[in-house]
Design a protein around this motif. Structure first.
Motif, mmCIF file in Angstrom:
data_model
loop_
_atom_site.group_PDB
_atom_site.id
_atom_site.type_symbol
_atom_site.label_atom_id
_atom_site.label_comp_id
_atom_site.label_asym_id
_atom_site.label_seq_id
_atom_site.Cartn_x
_atom_site.Cartn_y
_atom_site.Cartn_z
ATOM 1 N N LYS A 32 66.171 17.370 30.772
ATOM 2 C CA LYS A 32 64.845 17.062 31.292
ATOM 3 C C LYS A 32 64.140 18.310 31.807
ATOM 4 O O LYS A 32 62.912 18.428 31.683
ATOM 5 C CB LYS A 32 64.940 15.994 32.375
ATOM 6 C CG LYS A 32 65.339 14.634 31.810
ATOM 7 C CD LYS A 32 65.362 13.534 32.861
ATOM 8 C CE LYS A 32 65.689 12.199 32.198
ATOM 9 N NZ LYS A 32 65.591 11.056 33.120
ATOM 10 N N ALA A 33 64.895 19.247 32.360
ATOM 11 C CA ALA A 33 64.277 20.498 32.807
ATOM 12 C C ALA A 33 63.742 21.287 31.618
ATOM 13 O O ALA A 33 62.631 21.841 31.669
ATOM 14 C CB ALA A 33 65.291 21.333 33.583
ATOM 15 N N LYS A 34 64.495 21.340 30.528
ATOM 16 C CA LYS A 34 64.033 22.033 29.329
ATOM 17 C C LYS A 34 62.793 21.366 28.746
ATOM 18 O O LYS A 34 61.814 22.012 28.382
ATOM 19 C CB LYS A 34 65.140 22.054 28.274
ATOM 20 C CG LYS A 34 66.280 23.015 28.553
ATOM 21 C CD LYS A 34 67.311 22.979 27.443
ATOM 22 C CE LYS A 34 68.444 23.937 27.706
ATOM 23 N NZ LYS A 34 69.491 23.862 26.644
ATOM 24 N N ARG A 35 62.856 20.031 28.665
ATOM 25 C CA ARG A 35 61.743 19.283 28.088
ATOM 26 C C ARG A 35 60.471 19.455 28.925
ATOM 27 O O ARG A 35 59.385 19.638 28.384
ATOM 28 C CB ARG A 35 62.131 17.809 27.993
ATOM 29 C CG ARG A 35 61.118 16.926 27.271
ATOM 30 C CD ARG A 35 61.595 15.493 27.269
ATOM 31 N NE ARG A 35 62.905 15.376 26.656
ATOM 32 C CZ ARG A 35 63.830 14.501 27.031
ATOM 33 N NH1 ARG A 35 63.590 13.691 28.049
ATOM 34 N NH2 ARG A 35 64.978 14.436 26.400
ATOM 35 N N LEU A 36 60.628 19.432 30.239
ATOM 36 C CA LEU A 36 59.475 19.586 31.109
ATOM 37 C C LEU A 36 58.904 20.991 31.019
ATOM 38 O O LEU A 36 57.680 21.187 30.983
ATOM 39 C CB LEU A 36 59.874 19.269 32.549
ATOM 40 C CG LEU A 36 58.760 19.342 33.604
ATOM 41 C CD1 LEU A 36 57.595 18.444 33.222
ATOM 42 C CD2 LEU A 36 59.315 18.956 34.974
ATOM 43 N N ALA A 37 59.787 21.985 30.951
ATOM 44 C CA ALA A 37 59.327 23.367 30.815
ATOM 45 C C ALA A 37 58.532 23.552 29.521
ATOM 46 O O ALA A 37 57.478 24.204 29.503
ATOM 47 C CB ALA A 37 60.517 24.313 30.830
ATOM 48 N N GLN A 38 59.014 22.965 28.446
ATOM 49 C CA GLN A 38 58.303 23.062 27.176
ATOM 50 C C GLN A 38 56.961 22.338 27.224
ATOM 51 O O GLN A 38 55.963 22.825 26.676
ATOM 52 C CB GLN A 38 59.160 22.480 26.050
ATOM 53 C CG GLN A 38 60.415 23.302 25.748
ATOM 54 C CD GLN A 38 61.413 22.561 24.875
ATOM 55 O OE1 GLN A 38 61.226 21.412 24.531
ATOM 56 N NE2 GLN A 38 62.506 23.236 24.541
ATOM 57 N N ARG A 39 56.938 21.220 27.895
ATOM 58 C CA ARG A 39 55.690 20.446 28.026
ATOM 59 C C ARG A 39 54.637 21.233 28.791
ATOM 60 O O ARG A 39 53.462 21.259 28.415
ATOM 61 C CB ARG A 39 56.006 19.138 28.741
ATOM 62 C CG ARG A 39 54.780 18.345 29.189
ATOM 63 C CD ARG A 39 55.239 17.093 29.911
ATOM 64 N NE ARG A 39 54.233 16.588 30.803
ATOM 65 C CZ ARG A 39 54.436 15.606 31.685
ATOM 66 N NH1 ARG A 39 55.628 15.064 31.770
ATOM 67 N NH2 ARG A 39 53.462 15.188 32.475
#
Length: 216
Positions: free
Chosen positions: A206-213
């Motif tokens: 979720k941290a990776k996904r949020l950073a990409q978003r």
């Protein structure tokens, strides 16, 4: 660059706290994705914010020009926390379950940052801000469990963060955290370990996904 506001409220250090272990995994991944970004860490266990007072409460509903010196001082402390929240691109909160609800230190922080007409109500100055809550708990309180009716952490935080503040709310829920230390829960240790690993994996993903978003 992106700013992450990280709130911890567990009374235990990282090596003894399930919520801190998961928030740390999230924050590490976030830093890897945002090496030039900013992380603001508030540890409410070691540095608690003031509980709401009559002066701080009434100041939120009156014209600043009419504030008494006591109201002005109390409201200035609230504004520091509110502005810190408003500047954040994302928020990470460690919210362990203590006696069926959140720690009083986290409640104090929420009481300070929830301000009708600014962060809450029709204005919602943090509307849409991604908020990830690590809601750890010693037992199992999910749908279908015997204690489902006692789940007051996710229900409460959903009402405050999503409904009042308009945040884009997500949960990570490590549970059965008392199994390793409670002899009566020994048989549940494998389920605790699976829940812990799942929560750590979710934190990274979720941290990776949020950073990409946020970078898009």
């Amino acid at each position: 660059m992106a700013t992450l506001l990280h709130i911890d409220s567990s009374v235990f250090p990282a090596d003894a706290s399930s919520s801190r272990a998961v928030t740390d995994a999230f924050r590490r991944t976030w830093r890897e994705q945002h090496p030039q970004g900013t992380v603001i860490h508030r540890d409410l266990a070691t540095n608690p914010v003031p509980h709401i007072t009559a002066h701080a409460h009434t100041a939120g509903f009156s014209d600043p020009a009419t504030h008494s010196p006591e109201q002005a001082a109390a409201f200035a402390q609230r504004l520091t926390l509110i502005e810190e929240l408003e500047r954040a691109d994302a928020v990470l909160i460690g919210a362990p379950m203590y006696n069926l609800t959140i720690p009083s230190t986290l409640k104090a922080w929420l009481d300070n940052v929830v301000l009708m007409g600014r962060t809450a109500g029709n204005a919602q100055s943090v509307k849409g801000t991604p908020v990830t809550v690590v809601a750890s708990r010693g037992g199992a309180y999910g749908p279908g469990t015997p204690r489902e009716g006692y789940e007051y952490v996710q229900n409460y935080l959903s009402a405050v963060l999503a409904d009042f503040l308009g945040a884009d709310l997500d949960f990570i829920v490590p549970e059965l955290t008392m199994a390793p230390v409670n002899p009566e829960m020994t048989d549940l240790v494998p389920l605790f370990e699976a829940s812990r690993e799942r929560a750590l994996d979710e934190a990274t993903t979720k941290a990776k996904r949020l950073a990409q978003r946020l970078a898009a």
